[in-house]
Write a protein that holds these residues in place. Structure first.
Motif, short mmCIF file in Angstrom:
data_model
loop_
_atom_site.label_atom_id
_atom_site.label_comp_id
_atom_site.label_asym_id
_atom_site.label_seq_id
_atom_site.Cartn_x
_atom_site.Cartn_y
_atom_site.Cartn_z
N HIS A 197 0.71 -1.17 0.00
CA HIS A 197 -0.02 0.26 -0.04
C HIS A 197 0.97 1.17 0.09
O HIS A 197 1.89 1.16 0.63
CB HIS A 197 -0.83 -0.03 1.11
N GLY A 198 0.31 2.20 -0.54
CA GLY A 198 0.95 3.52 -0.48
C GLY A 198 1.85 3.93 -1.72
O GLY A 198 2.55 5.10 -1.72
N ASP A 209 -1.56 0.38 -5.38
CA ASP A 209 -1.93 0.54 -4.18
C ASP A 209 -2.79 -0.69 -3.86
O ASP A 209 -3.93 -0.63 -4.56
CB ASP A 209 -2.84 1.79 -3.71
N CYS A 261 5.12 -0.91 9.63
CA CYS A 261 4.90 0.41 9.09
C CYS A 261 3.25 0.62 9.06
O CYS A 261 2.58 -0.03 8.49
CB CYS A 261 5.38 0.40 7.81
N TYR A 273 1.71 3.27 7.85
CA TYR A 273 1.48 3.90 6.43
C TYR A 273 1.08 2.61 5.51
O TYR A 273 0.42 2.95 4.74
CB TYR A 273 2.59 4.82 6.06
N CYS A 274 1.85 1.63 5.65
CA CYS A 274 1.61 0.57 4.71
C CYS A 274 0.51 -0.52 5.11
O CYS A 274 -0.19 -0.91 4.22
CB CYS A 274 3.04 -0.32 4.67
N TYR A 289 -4.26 1.38 7.46
CA TYR A 289 -5.67 1.65 7.08
C TYR A 289 -6.61 0.63 6.96
O TYR A 289 -7.85 0.56 7.54
CB TYR A 289 -5.68 2.21 5.84
N LEU A 339 2.22 7.90 16.85
CA LEU A 339 1.54 7.89 15.56
C LEU A 339 0.28 6.85 15.49
O LEU A 339 -0.65 7.37 14.87
CB LEU A 339 2.47 7.45 14.54
N ASP A 386 -4.02 7.42 15.15
CA ASP A 386 -4.76 7.76 14.12
C ASP A 386 -5.22 6.61 13.08
O ASP A 386 -6.17 6.58 12.44
CB ASP A 386 -3.66 8.57 13.17
N TRP A 387 -4.71 5.24 13.51
CA TRP A 387 -5.35 4.07 12.70
C TRP A 387 -6.22 3.30 13.89
O TRP A 387 -6.86 2.32 13.14
CB TRP A 387 -4.21 3.36 12.26
N SER A 430 9.69 1.53 2.62
CA SER A 430 8.54 1.29 1.90
C SER A 430 8.79 1.14 0.42
O SER A 430 9.83 1.57 0.05
CB SER A 430 7.49 2.52 2.19
#
Length: 298
Positions: free
Chosen positions: A45-46, A51, A131, A133-134, A137, A159, A162-163, A272
């Motif tokens: 992802h990303g 994606d 990660c 960001y990977c 979500y 961090l 947020d998830w 990533s």
């Protein structure tokens, strides 16, 4: 001279490094042992236009496109030695072949060293990640944990809310000070001081007392090791960091050894696919330009 450039590592960074060289019609050898860092993950992802695509599919498509260039050769092998020659470098491979090139690009990737918690490695890439960001979500704002391996776990712990709903399992790795505790509280991060004994089921943490904590995803800040000895054999300098040591490079991805470049996870903190691709493109362009304009300081 057999090749203009030998690229050691044929994953995302190595493929990206080879592409600008191929498009300049330079003779490129890509050597790869077939061990991508993200081979345990089902989806990547990303990365724009890719994606959610399987990591292996991205790598295969990239290799097919690269190998359409007539000046590129692929070698499925491992580099095990190298020395400087009057014209550049001589590289030795595990199967016995020896090749020469004017430049070398190291895109060897890294190996993740996981905490010694039973059941953790079996879930690496499916329910245990490094990660957000990977992979964050897709957890759909569920229950998230992070197992500390050092004080650097604070960064990831701050961090992760947020998830999803986040718990920091200190696991004896460190004890937050008053300022850190205030930051964690401000972000709504729960603390768990009891040690993690093992992982079971889809993702259930069994603590030392036998208490069980079910999660939707678990993050672990791993220590990394460069996956190949070539940088050490060539005498490249390394940079030390909280998560391990990586090959030291300048802004144009040149190592401390003239004529040797490095890119991707082996030469940058944090990994990533999109970062590896960008890093590799820069290294390939820099190596190409050095063939024309010479090496810095030469």
């Amino acid at each position: 001279m057999q090749h203009d450039v030998i690229v050691v590592g044929g994953s995302y960074a190595g493929l990206s490094a080879a592409l600008p060289l191929a498009r300049a019609r330079r003779r490129v050898l890509v050597v790869d042992g077939g061990q991508r860092r993200n081979r345990f993950a089902a989806h990547s992802h990303g990365f724009l236009t890719q994606d959610g695509v399987a990591p292996g599919d991205i790598a295969r498509q990239a290799r097919d496109q690269l190998m359409a260039y007539a000046t590129v050769e692929w070698l499925s092998d491992r580099a095990v030695g190298a020395e400087r020659t009057a014209q550049g470098f001589r590289v030795h491979f595990e199967a016995g072949e020896v090749r020469e090139a004017s430049r070398i690009i190291l895109a060897t990737g890294v190996v993740d060293r996981l905490p010694d918690i039973p059941g953790l490695s079996e879930r690496w890439g499916s329910r245990v990640f490094h990660c957000p960001y990977c992979h964050g979500y897709e957890l759909e704002r569920g229950r998230i944990g992070i197992v500390a391996t050092s004080a650097m776990a604070m960064h990831l712990a701050l961090l992760l809310p947020d998830w999803g709903e986040t718990t920091l399992f200190l696991n004896g790795a460190f004890e937050p000070d008053a300022e850190q505790l205030a930051k964690l509280a401000d972000r709504g991060v729960a603390l768990e001081r009891e040690a993690v004994a093992r992982l079971e089921g889809e993702l259930e943490l069994v603590l030392g007392s036998g208490r069980r904590v079910r999660l939707d995803g678990l993050f672990v800040p791993t220590r990394v090791e460069v996956a190949d000895p070539m940088a050490d054999l060539l005498g490249c300098a390394f940079s030390e960091g909280e998560f391990g040591r990586i090959i030291h490079t300048d802004a144009m991805k040149a190592t401390s050894v003239p004529g040797v470049y490095a890119c991707g996870d082996a030469a940058r903190m944090g990994g990533s696919v999109p970062l590896a691709v960008g890093d590799g493109t820069l290294a390939g362009a820099a190596a190409h330009q050095s063939l024309i304009f010479g090496l810095a300081g030469a």
